[in-house]
Design an enzyme around this catalytic site. Structure first.
Site, PDB file in Angstrom:
ATOM      1  CD  GLU A 179      -2.742  -1.339   2.443  1.00 50.31           C
ATOM      2  OE1 GLU A 179      -2.690  -0.417   3.293  1.00 50.31           O
ATOM      3  OE2 GLU A 179      -3.440  -2.354   2.596  1.00 50.31           O
TER       4      GLU A 179
ATOM      5  CG  ASN B  38      -0.790  -7.122  -1.092  1.00 54.16           C
ATOM      6  OD1 ASN B  38      -1.441  -7.809  -1.870  1.00 54.16           O
ATOM      7  ND2 ASN B  38      -1.198  -6.874   0.149  1.00 54.16           N
TER       8      ASN B  38
ATOM      9  CG  HIS C 108      -9.838  -6.009   1.529  1.00 54.82           C
ATOM     10  ND1 HIS C 108     -10.059  -7.134   2.300  1.00 54.82           N
ATOM     11  CD2 HIS C 108      -8.508  -5.724   1.647  1.00 54.82           C
ATOM     12  CE1 HIS C 108      -8.919  -7.509   2.878  1.00 54.82           C
ATOM     13  NE2 HIS C 108      -7.966  -6.679   2.489  1.00 54.82           N
TER      14      HIS C 108
ATOM     15  CD  GLU D 270      -4.509  -8.055   2.160  1.00 50.51           C
ATOM     16  OE1 GLU D 270      -5.358  -7.329   2.746  1.00 50.51           O
ATOM     17  OE2 GLU D 270      -3.298  -7.776   2.103  1.00 50.51           O
TER      18      GLU D 270
ATOM     19  CG  ASP E 111     -12.683  -9.249   2.928  1.00 50.92           C
ATOM     20  OD1 ASP E 111     -12.750  -8.275   2.149  1.00 50.92           O
ATOM     21  OD2 ASP E 111     -12.043  -9.199   3.988  1.00 50.92           O
TER      22      ASP E 111
END
Length: 393
Positions: free
Chosen positions: A181, A224, A260, A289, A291
């Site tokens: 990030e 990432n 996400h 990651e 979800d």
């Protein structure tokens, strides 16, 4: 028809070292045979459904917000959680246990206990590990963020940390999120939030990759980030940076999309195209990651329509990865709502994972399983994996 997937390695899917107990299955559409509730059937596992050489992973709950909850450490004390973790997945990623504030709580002290336990669990269960993360603006310890260090001291602290942590797990970590990030949504470097970039300049990012590569030459090193599913200002910034770094022979091996998502927003329909442009640079790509959170009032449960939409998002993310030759790693950010980070950080949203808090499988679980089975069948129908085009693990 999905493109043929190449492979150079076969991930073990033999009996796991820990005694395993099957999770319960809820009713959901399925393209293949469905085992009865509490099944021990090997075909009824995500890792068994996956094509050869494709790893399906999850974050390992612990650290971070979990320390503030009214339950013991999930990975250490929840036996059922560990059984499902070992049975269903061929890859694990520490959710918080390798982040700076957890693994390096004091300048002269490291705490490797939980990270060691996860790596050993993975070894016993024939799983690979994704390391997360080495250079980030968040979840740094107070001694680091508030310390009065010279530039030389700060550079030495980062180099020592990367060398010590990556070196400890040399040969045991398949992929590392080296820089996490580092851009904002406008594609600007986080020159104020990120202590490393603020104090040492942008060149420290390249140094972090070099130091990680020196510590473990076989580990794949990744950028990432979130909100990089689409072709946008942020993913463009990564594309330009990675292209420049690789021209300088900096050992950058991969670009990963966190994923996400929320059903409040539309699905990123250009995800496949975005991954393919990074693949064309010679990079590996990954979903790391995933979800999919939903608007569900406290005390209520999702509607069937909400669960269907969630399942579609999970399925489309997986299909996008499967359609890109170098996308060989697909990780969901936790598999049970029991330990999901989402309700803690997103008020009014939740139910973001593929299993309920009681480990009951949702439609999203079956969407992943059946998509993996389809891809595996496509591989077999074309004679199986035939060559090492992109399988580098």
């Amino acid at each position: 028809m999905r493109p043929f997937r190449f492979a150079t390695v076969a991930l073990a899917t033999a009996a796991l070292a820990l005694p395993l107990l099957g999770g319960s299955a809820s009713a959901a559409p399925s393209a293949g045979p469905k085992a009865p509730p509490h099944s021990h059937a090997s075909f009824d596992r995500l890792r068994a459904a996956a094509p050869e050489g494709f790893v399906i992973g999850t974050a390992v709950a612990g650290g971070g917000h979990h320390l503030e909850q009214d339950y013991p450490d999930p990975f250490t004390y929840d036996k059922e959680y560990r059984k499902v973790l070992g049975r269903e997945f061929s890859s694990v990623s520490p959710e918080n246990q390798m982040k700076w504030d957890y693994i390096h709580p004091e300048r002269d002290r490291y705490d490797f206990e939980q990270a060691d336990a996860i790596v050993e669990f993975a070894r016993r269960n024939h799983q690979v590990v994704r390391g997360h993360t080495l250079l980030w603006h968040s979840q740094n310890p107070a001694w680091l963020e508030e310390g009065d260090f010279s530039k030389a001291e700060l550079r030495g602290i980062l180099r020592e940390h990367i060398t010590k942590v990556v070196g400890r797990y040399k040969g045991k970590i398949q992929q590392w999120d080296v820089a996490n990030e580092i851009f904002d949504d406008q594609g600007n470097l986080r020159t104020q939030e990120n202590v490393w970039i603020r104090e040492l300049g942008p060149g420290i990012v390249a140094d972090a990759f070099r130091w990680a590569h020196q510590a473990d030459p076989k580990a794949k090193l990744f950028f990432n980030d979130f909100n990089v599913e689409s072709v946008n200002a942020k993913s463009d910034a990564y594309y330009a940076l990675i292209k420049d770094l690789r021209a300088q022979r900096v050992p950058v091996h991969g670009f990963s999309v966190q994923g996400h998502l929320s059903t409040r927003y539309g699905f990123p329909g250009d995800l496949t195209d975005n991954l393919r442009r990074f693949d064309a640079l010679g990079l590996e790509t990954a979903i790391t990651e995933l979800d999919v959170r939903m608007d569900v009032p406290e005390g209520s449960t999702p509607t069937a329509a909400q669960e269907k939409q969630q399942a579609e998002y999970y399925e489309r993310m997986l299909q996008a990865c499967l359609q890109v030759d170098g996308c060989n790693s697909f990780t969901i950010w936790g598999f049970t709502d029991k330990y999901s980070w989402v309700p803690v950080f997103f008020q009014g949203e939740g139910w973001a994972t593929v299993m309920t808090g009681d480990f009951v499988r949702k439609p999203a679980y079956y969407a992943l399983r059946d998509t993996l089975k389809d891809a595996r069948h496509d591989d077999c129908g074309k004679g199986g994996p035939k060559g090492p085009k992109h399988r580098k693990h």
